[in-house]
Scaffold this motif. Structure first.
Motif, PDB file in Angstrom:
ATOM      1  N   SER A   5       0.773  -1.222  -0.024  1.00 47.89           N
ATOM      2  CA  SER A   5       0.114  -0.034  -0.087  1.00 47.89           C
ATOM      3  C   SER A   5       0.949   1.266   0.161  1.00 47.89           C
ATOM      4  CB  SER A   5      -0.959  -0.113   1.069  1.00 47.89           C
ATOM      5  OG  SER A   5      -0.157   0.121   2.461  1.00 47.89           O
ATOM      6  N   TYR A   6       2.093   1.077   0.287  1.00 45.93           N
ATOM      7  CA  TYR A   6       2.797   2.220   0.052  1.00 45.93           C
ATOM      8  C   TYR A   6       3.697   2.476  -1.161  1.00 45.93           C
ATOM      9  CZ  TYR A   6       3.005   2.336   5.296  1.00 45.93           C
ATOM     10  OH  TYR A   6       2.540   2.224   6.804  1.00 45.93           O
ATOM     11  N   HIS A   7       3.603   1.707  -2.220  1.00 39.15           N
ATOM     12  CA  HIS A   7       4.282   1.527  -3.351  1.00 39.15           C
ATOM     13  C   HIS A   7       4.125   3.139  -4.044  1.00 39.15           C
ATOM     14  CE1 HIS A   7       5.258  -3.042  -3.823  1.00 39.15           C
ATOM     15  NE2 HIS A   7       5.521  -2.656  -2.493  1.00 39.15           N
ATOM     16  N   HIS A   8       3.020   3.708  -3.945  1.00 35.48           N
ATOM     17  CA  HIS A   8       2.759   4.907  -4.424  1.00 35.48           C
ATOM     18  C   HIS A   8       3.899   5.933  -4.215  1.00 35.48           C
ATOM     19  CE1 HIS A   8       0.494   5.398  -0.773  1.00 35.48           C
ATOM     20  NE2 HIS A   8       0.635   6.705  -0.970  1.00 35.48           N
ATOM     21  N   LEU A   9       4.429   5.705  -2.987  1.00 37.21           N
ATOM     22  CA  LEU A   9       5.360   6.859  -2.443  1.00 37.21           C
ATOM     23  C   LEU A   9       6.835   6.956  -3.207  1.00 37.21           C
ATOM     24  CD1 LEU A   9       4.952   6.087   1.422  1.00 37.21           C
ATOM     25  CD2 LEU A   9       3.918   8.035   0.020  1.00 37.21           C
ATOM     26  N   GLU A  10       7.635   8.014  -3.079  1.00 34.10           N
ATOM     27  CA  GLU A  10       8.839   7.826  -3.685  1.00 34.10           C
ATOM     28  C   GLU A  10       9.743   7.167  -3.189  1.00 34.10           C
ATOM     29  OE1 GLU A  10      10.166  12.044  -4.217  1.00 34.10           O
ATOM     30  OE2 GLU A  10       8.160  12.847  -4.760  1.00 34.10           O
ATOM     31  N   GLN A  11      10.654   6.997  -4.134  1.00 34.51           N
ATOM     32  CA  GLN A  11      11.985   5.936  -3.523  1.00 34.51           C
ATOM     33  C   GLN A  11      12.510   6.311  -2.181  1.00 34.51           C
ATOM     34  OE1 GLN A  11      14.314   5.529  -7.039  1.00 34.51           O
ATOM     35  NE2 GLN A  11      13.119   4.534  -8.207  1.00 34.51           N
TER      36      GLN A  11
END
Length: 127
Positions: free
Chosen positions: A106-112
């Motif tokens: 669910s965090y995969h939309h955040l920046e690297q």
């Protein structure tokens, strides 16, 4: 503004040498190779690729962190702050990030930069 920059620079200058495995001569050699004549790279392309990758990765990581935290408040910085033990190697760091990403889709939309910071904070919280 200059004082904040000086404090940030001093902090990095004092902390990075204690954790970094690369010294000035090593990073200089690796980054010189990254901007050199391709014929030098052709002499040993595998090692050159490793050195160039290390140079670019190191520069990009520190640059992303510096840029990403430049306008954060101290409270925001503390939200992503981690305290990595001295003897943690890159392979362990990679395992930590992979595990965090696999466990938190669910965090995969955040920046690297944010994702890595959150993974390291979870693995190495400051006491």
């Amino acid at each position: 503004m200059r004082f904040k920059f000086f404090v940030a620079f001093l902090t990095v200058a004092l902390l990075v040498p204690s954790f970094a495995k690369a010294d000035a001569e090593e990073i200089l050699r690796q980054c010189r190779l990254a901007i050199t004549d391709p014929e030098k790279i052709d002499q040993n392309p595998i090692l050159a690729g490793i050195d160039i990758g290390f140079c670019f990765g190191y520069l990009r990581g520190l640059s992303d962190y510096s840029t990403g935290t430049a306008f954060m408040s101290e409270e925001q910085k503390n939200m992503i702050k981690s305290c990595r033990p001295e003897r943690v190697d890159n392979k362990q760091l990679a395992r930590i990030v992979v595990q965090f990403l696999e466990d938190n889709p669910s965090y995969h939309h955040l920046e690297q930069t944010t994702l890595v910071a959150l993974a390291l904070k979870q693995a190495f919280p400051c006491s």
